[in-house]
Design a protein around this motif. Structure first.
Motif, PDB file in Angstrom:
ATOM      1  N   PRO A   1       1.243  26.814 -24.182  1.00 28.95           N
ATOM      2  CA  PRO A   1       2.291  26.395 -23.231  1.00 28.95           C
ATOM      3  C   PRO A   1       2.488  27.339 -22.049  1.00 28.95           C
ATOM      4  O   PRO A   1       3.008  26.940 -21.003  1.00 28.95           O
ATOM      5  N   ALA A   2       2.037  28.596 -22.183  1.00 29.22           N
ATOM      6  CA  ALA A   2       2.207  29.541 -21.072  1.00 29.22           C
ATOM      7  C   ALA A   2       1.192  29.294 -19.953  1.00 29.22           C
ATOM      8  O   ALA A   2       1.371  29.757 -18.820  1.00 29.22           O
ATOM      9  N   VAL A   3       0.103  28.574 -20.248  1.00 30.21           N
ATOM     10  CA  VAL A   3      -0.965  28.359 -19.256  1.00 30.21           C
ATOM     11  C   VAL A   3      -0.559  27.239 -18.293  1.00 30.21           C
ATOM     12  O   VAL A   3      -0.129  26.168 -18.710  1.00 30.21           O
TER      13      VAL A   3
ATOM     14  N   GLY B   1      -9.312  32.441 -25.999  1.00 33.48           N
ATOM     15  CA  GLY B   1      -8.236  32.568 -26.980  1.00 33.48           C
ATOM     16  C   GLY B   1      -8.581  32.002 -28.342  1.00 33.48           C
ATOM     17  O   GLY B   1      -9.720  31.625 -28.623  1.00 33.48           O
ATOM     18  N   THR B   2      -7.563  31.937 -29.207  1.00 36.49           N
ATOM     19  CA  THR B   2      -7.725  31.358 -30.546  1.00 36.49           C
ATOM     20  C   THR B   2      -6.593  30.351 -30.763  1.00 36.49           C
ATOM     21  O   THR B   2      -5.560  30.403 -30.101  1.00 36.49           O
ATOM     22  N   ILE B   3      -6.811  29.456 -31.689  1.00 39.78           N
ATOM     23  CA  ILE B   3      -5.784  28.452 -32.020  1.00 39.78           C
ATOM     24  C   ILE B   3      -5.734  28.299 -33.528  1.00 39.78           C
ATOM     25  O   ILE B   3      -6.762  28.361 -34.208  1.00 39.78           O
ATOM     26  N   LYS B   4      -4.512  28.156 -34.062  1.00 34.93           N
ATOM     27  CA  LYS B   4      -4.329  27.914 -35.491  1.00 34.93           C
ATOM     28  C   LYS B   4      -3.649  26.567 -35.673  1.00 34.93           C
ATOM     29  O   LYS B   4      -3.029  26.041 -34.740  1.00 34.93           O
ATOM     30  N   VAL B   5      -3.786  26.004 -36.866  1.00 39.47           N
ATOM     31  CA  VAL B   5      -3.137  24.721 -37.167  1.00 39.47           C
ATOM     32  C   VAL B   5      -1.640  24.847 -36.915  1.00 39.47           C
ATOM     33  O   VAL B   5      -1.015  25.860 -37.252  1.00 39.47           O
TER      34      VAL B   5
ATOM     35  N   VAL C   1     -10.461  22.998 -40.435  1.00 40.01           N
ATOM     36  CA  VAL C   1     -10.459  24.473 -40.410  1.00 40.01           C
ATOM     37  C   VAL C   1      -9.042  24.932 -40.059  1.00 40.01           C
ATOM     38  O   VAL C   1      -8.260  24.174 -39.488  1.00 40.01           O
ATOM     39  N   ASP C   2      -8.725  26.157 -40.426  1.00 41.00           N
ATOM     40  CA  ASP C   2      -7.377  26.680 -40.152  1.00 41.00           C
ATOM     41  C   ASP C   2      -7.279  27.314 -38.769  1.00 41.00           C
ATOM     42  O   ASP C   2      -6.201  27.421 -38.200  1.00 41.00           O
ATOM     43  N   GLU C   3      -8.426  27.767 -38.261  1.00 42.03           N
ATOM     44  CA  GLU C   3      -8.392  28.521 -37.008  1.00 42.03           C
ATOM     45  C   GLU C   3      -9.686  28.296 -36.239  1.00 42.03           C
ATOM     46  O   GLU C   3     -10.746  28.078 -36.824  1.00 42.03           O
ATOM     47  N   ALA C   4      -9.603  28.306 -34.922  1.00 41.65           N
ATOM     48  CA  ALA C   4     -10.803  28.242 -34.076  1.00 41.65           C
ATOM     49  C   ALA C   4     -10.639  29.273 -32.971  1.00 41.65           C
ATOM     50  O   ALA C   4      -9.529  29.563 -32.547  1.00 41.65           O
ATOM     51  N   ARG C   5     -11.767  29.820 -32.532  1.00 40.95           N
ATOM     52  CA  ARG C   5     -11.695  30.850 -31.489  1.00 40.95           C
ATOM     53  C   ARG C   5     -12.643  30.533 -30.345  1.00 40.95           C
ATOM     54  O   ARG C   5     -13.452  29.613 -30.439  1.00 40.95           O
ATOM     55  N   ALA C   6     -12.528  31.299 -29.264  1.00 44.76           N
ATOM     56  CA  ALA C   6     -13.313  31.055 -28.052  1.00 44.76           C
ATOM     57  C   ALA C   6     -14.795  30.898 -28.383  1.00 44.76           C
ATOM     58  O   ALA C   6     -15.350  31.669 -29.158  1.00 44.76           O
ATOM     59  N   GLY C   7     -15.418  29.857 -27.802  1.00 48.90           N
ATOM     60  CA  GLY C   7     -16.841  29.588 -28.031  1.00 48.90           C
ATOM     61  C   GLY C   7     -17.080  28.474 -29.022  1.00 48.90           C
ATOM     62  O   GLY C   7     -18.129  27.834 -29.009  1.00 48.90           O
ATOM     63  N   ASP C   8     -16.104  28.212 -29.918  1.00 48.39           N
ATOM     64  CA  ASP C   8     -16.275  27.155 -30.925  1.00 48.39           C
ATOM     65  C   ASP C   8     -16.180  25.769 -30.289  1.00 48.39           C
ATOM     66  O   ASP C   8     -15.374  25.554 -29.380  1.00 48.39           O
ATOM     67  N   ILE C   9     -16.966  24.838 -30.803  1.00 48.91           N
ATOM     68  CA  ILE C   9     -16.811  23.424 -30.439  1.00 48.91           C
ATOM     69  C   ILE C   9     -16.027  22.773 -31.572  1.00 48.91           C
ATOM     70  O   ILE C   9     -16.466  22.777 -32.724  1.00 48.91           O
ATOM     71  N   ILE C  10     -14.845  22.264 -31.236  1.00 53.22           N
ATOM     72  CA  ILE C  10     -13.947  21.748 -32.289  1.00 53.22           C
ATOM     73  C   ILE C  10     -13.313  20.426 -31.850  1.00 53.22           C
ATOM     74  O   ILE C  10     -13.437  20.010 -30.702  1.00 53.22           O
TER      75      ILE C  10
ATOM     76  N   VAL D   1     -11.944  36.066 -26.256  1.00 56.41           N
ATOM     77  CA  VAL D   1     -11.201  35.835 -27.509  1.00 56.41           C
ATOM     78  C   VAL D   1      -9.747  36.278 -27.379  1.00 56.41           C
ATOM     79  O   VAL D   1      -8.848  35.720 -28.021  1.00 56.41           O
ATOM     80  N   ASP D   2      -9.483  37.274 -26.521  1.00 58.50           N
ATOM     81  CA  ASP D   2      -8.125  37.831 -26.443  1.00 58.50           C
ATOM     82  C   ASP D   2      -7.234  37.106 -25.428  1.00 58.50           C
ATOM     83  O   ASP D   2      -6.031  37.356 -25.372  1.00 58.50           O
ATOM     84  N   GLY D   3      -7.793  36.220 -24.609  1.00 55.76           N
ATOM     85  CA  GLY D   3      -6.994  35.538 -23.592  1.00 55.76           C
ATOM     86  C   GLY D   3      -6.137  34.439 -24.200  1.00 55.76           C
ATOM     87  O   GLY D   3      -6.174  34.171 -25.408  1.00 55.76           O
ATOM     88  N   PRO D   4      -5.365  33.722 -23.365  1.00 54.15           N
ATOM     89  CA  PRO D   4      -4.563  32.604 -23.867  1.00 54.15           C
ATOM     90  C   PRO D   4      -5.479  31.423 -24.248  1.00 54.15           C
ATOM     91  O   PRO D   4      -6.552  31.265 -23.671  1.00 54.15           O
ATOM     92  N   PHE D   5      -5.040  30.590 -25.188  1.00 53.28           N
ATOM     93  CA  PHE D   5      -5.864  29.473 -25.652  1.00 53.28           C
ATOM     94  C   PHE D   5      -6.045  28.432 -24.561  1.00 53.28           C
ATOM     95  O   PHE D   5      -5.090  27.964 -23.953  1.00 53.28           O
ATOM     96  N   LYS D   6      -7.340  28.084 -24.282  1.00 54.16           N
ATOM     97  CA  LYS D   6      -7.664  27.015 -23.319  1.00 54.16           C
ATOM     98  C   LYS D   6      -8.833  26.204 -23.877  1.00 54.16           C
ATOM     99  O   LYS D   6      -9.784  26.773 -24.423  1.00 54.16           O
ATOM    100  N   PHE D   7      -8.765  24.892 -23.657  1.00 53.99           N
ATOM    101  CA  PHE D   7      -9.751  23.987 -24.260  1.00 53.99           C
ATOM    102  C   PHE D   7      -9.876  22.779 -23.342  1.00 53.99           C
ATOM    103  O   PHE D   7      -8.877  22.172 -22.968  1.00 53.99           O
TER     104      PHE D   7
END
Length: 610
Positions: A294-296, A231-235, A268-277, A203-209
């Motif tokens: 963008p850092a990844v 990681g997590t992602i917001k709208v 949804v406003d936010e999704a986090r690691a493990g969610d299927i979105i 959950v604390d890492g950079p967002f990857k999907f």
């Protein structure tokens, strides 16, 4: 903001018709996803028109139920090997699988295919023996078959120690005791929560999907579905897409995030690691791309997909009736549509021909390409389709190789001899034969894919509609030499206009007709099957010569036998190499690829000389 619910991500895998979609229906009902008074169609997950008509799952779909405070994301996968590309991608999104096996049919070819993919990814299946209320159930033998299958697929000791439930998806119960025929699906929900691990998510890492599925929405554009790996992602978060090599495909923002709730996608406003979105906002990103912060710079590993084994030519319709029944007839429209398909369906490959008027479309099998043609036809396209041909390869010794399939046939004992003879003519080798109970025999063959093209209809006739044939890609093996094609020639119209009953009546003795009186026909169109091996040009418009002499007896009334009307799959399987199927929204016609008889003869002579 409230704490997120504990998560479980599972896929339901099985051979075609073993009851996946029906079981998902019951999971919906018993988890309270549907209101008691809500009217829901049977097999609610099969939402596509073709899926409803054929009673099969073609597209993998995500859904989600909530049970006792745990959110369970469920993916319903196709059972046909032709749609295996969908299954392979889906399994990378989940942490566990429910393997559904029919209590009578047992482990079938597609069971082996999907289970092999799941075990290779390290997933630990929950085995559900379904349809235990069948009168011909053989539960213990089926369990032994499943265990043997796991061993043959090199499952680990942990994977072989699988939990088992006995269920009837249609009646909505599952139990650990095979003798019970009542109850609810609570034991299955408990097994999912206790046996399937929660997503291993950072959950604390950079967002990857990783993009697993792609579809389009008229308002939102591309919708990319997959599992958040870290990681997590917001709208409106800034994101970019990377291809397999780590190159940036595009940058943009996550304009909309959606999660699955029952049969619907909700914002949804936010999704986090493990969610299927699902994410909207990008215009070029596609399946197997990594969407990330963008850092990844390192892309996620995408599962390689088995290559196509069969191809067909999709051409602009150039018959004299072109443009009369469809609205999409140009090569540009066909190219755009095929490119869109190849984007979202990684098992399909499209190549444009040098003349720009036709496209080579390669896929996994006749059913997959047949579904694509039927979908395009309903969208208003007109096409000319060639006979399917297999894709050859060359091995390291320079020898030509071709695709082979494992064919499992369940047939009444009295028809087994006919089936074995017909498969031998198609260069198939029998690898196993055993009684399967109830006066039936199960025969396994290794057969070149080339020999199976067009065989299914003949197989159903030979077995009086009682035989079941299942096919699965096996390997590339040595080229088996020439295989005899269609034994009969065809009746070809030598003129254009409307078919006349008087002419068709006299042609009936020549063979089987495909057209009715008043059907529009053109020169070079195939109007029937000749009783002899050669093609025959005929005049289906010849009318009775009228005179002013009266005859003493009444003329005989014309009584025509009803014509043989082919479905799209039957037509594609029927045609020869020098023929095509003309597909329009209203009609399916068979024709010669070269309509002019003189040009056709010239081409025939050239072929013989070569």
């Amino acid at each position: 903001m409230s704490a997120p619910l504990p998560l479980r991500n599972i896929a339901i895998i099985a051979h075609v018709d073993h009851g996946k979609t029906t079981l998902v229906d019951q999971l919906f009902r018993q988890s309270g996803t549907f209101r008691d008074n809500q009217r829901v169609e049977e097999r609610a997950m099969d939402s596509n028109d073709l899926e409803k008509e054929r009673g099969i799952t073609i597209l993998a779909k995500c859904t989600s139920v909530e049970w006792n405070g745990t959110r369970i994301n469920i993916v319903d996968t196709p059972g046909h090997a032709d749609f295996g590309g969908e299954v392979e991608r889906i399994l990378s999104m989940v942490d566990g699988v429910i393997l559904l096996v029919d209590s009578s049919e047992g482990a079938m070819p597609q069971t082996k295919f999907v289970t092999g993919k799941a075990l290779a990814l390290g997933l630990r299946p929950i085995v559900v023996v379904n349809k235990i209320d069948r009168p011909d159930e053989r539960i213990q033998e089926v369990l032994d078959e499943v265990f043997d299958l796991f061993v043959s697929l090199d499952a680990t000791d942990e994977q072989c120690d699988f939990p088992v439930l006995y269920a009837s998806g249609r009646n909505g119960y599952a139990n650990e005791d095979p003798s019970l025929r009542e109850g609810t699906l609570t034991p299955l929900f408990e097994k999912i929560v206790n046996h399937v691990p929660a997503p291993a998510a950072d959950v604390d890492g950079p967002f990857k999907f990783l993009v697993t599925l792609l579809d389009r929405d008229n308002f939102l554009g591309r919708i990319l579905t997959g599992k958040v790996q870290s990681g997590t992602i917001k709208v409106n978060s800034a994101i970019h897409a990377l291809d397999r090599d780590g190159k940036v495909v595009e940058t943009g923002r996550a304009s909309k995030l959606m999660a699955f709730r029952g049969l619907e996608r909700v914002p949804v406003d936010e999704a986090r690691a493990g969610d299927i979105i699902s994410i909207a906002g990008l215009t070029d990103a596609t399946v197997a791309n990594t969407i990330a912060d963008p850092a990844v710079t390192e892309p996620l590993h995408a599962q390689p997909i088995d290559p196509p084994t069969l191809s067909m030519r999709f051409a602009v319709n150039d018959s004299p009736m072109a443009g009369r029944e469809g609205t999409k007839v140009t090569s540009r429209m066909i190219r755009d549509r095929l490119e869109r398909e190849a984007e979202s369906n990684v098992a399909i490959r499209v190549t444009e021909s040098a003349d720009k008027d036709s496209f080579e479309v390669a896929g996994r099998g006749e059913l997959q390409l047949g579904v694509l043609i039927e979908t395009m036809r309903r969208e208003g396209f007109e096409l000319g389709i060639s006979r399917p041909r297999v894709l050859y390869r060359t091995d390291e010794n320079g020898q030509r190789t071709e695709p082979y399939e494992q064919v499992v046939i369940d047939v009444d004992d009295e028809h087994s001899g006919t089936v074995i003879d017909k498969m031998a003519l198609r260069k198939a080798e029998m690898t196993d034969m055993r009684p399967s109970g109830g006066g039936k025999t199960r025969i396994t063959f290794s057969a070149p894919s080339r020999g199976l093209i067009g065989y299914h209809g003949e197989f159903l006739s030979d077995t009086r509609g009682t035989g079941i044939m299942n096919r699965l890609f096996e390997k590339y093996g040595p080229y088996k030499g020439a295989i005899d094609g269609r034994p009969n020639g065809v009746l070809i119209s030598n003129c254009a206009g409307e078919a006349v009953g008087y002419a068709l009546n006299s042609l009936e003795e020549r063979g089987i007709l495909f057209v009715r009186p008043q059907d529009k026909i053109y020169e070079g169109m195939i109007i029937g099957e000749n009783a002899k091996p050669d093609d025959l040009e005929v005049n289906p418009m010849k009318s009775k010569q009228l005179t002013n002499f009266r005859s003493t007896g009444k003329d005989d009334a014309i009584r025509l036998t009803p014509p043989k009307i082919m479905t799209l799959e039957q037509a594609i399987a029927y045609i020869d190499d020098d023929e095509m199927v003309e597909v329009t929204p209203k009609s399916i016609r068979l024709r010669k690829a070269i309509l002019d008889p003189h040009e056709r003869k010239k081409a025939g002579r050239k072929k013989e000389a070569a």
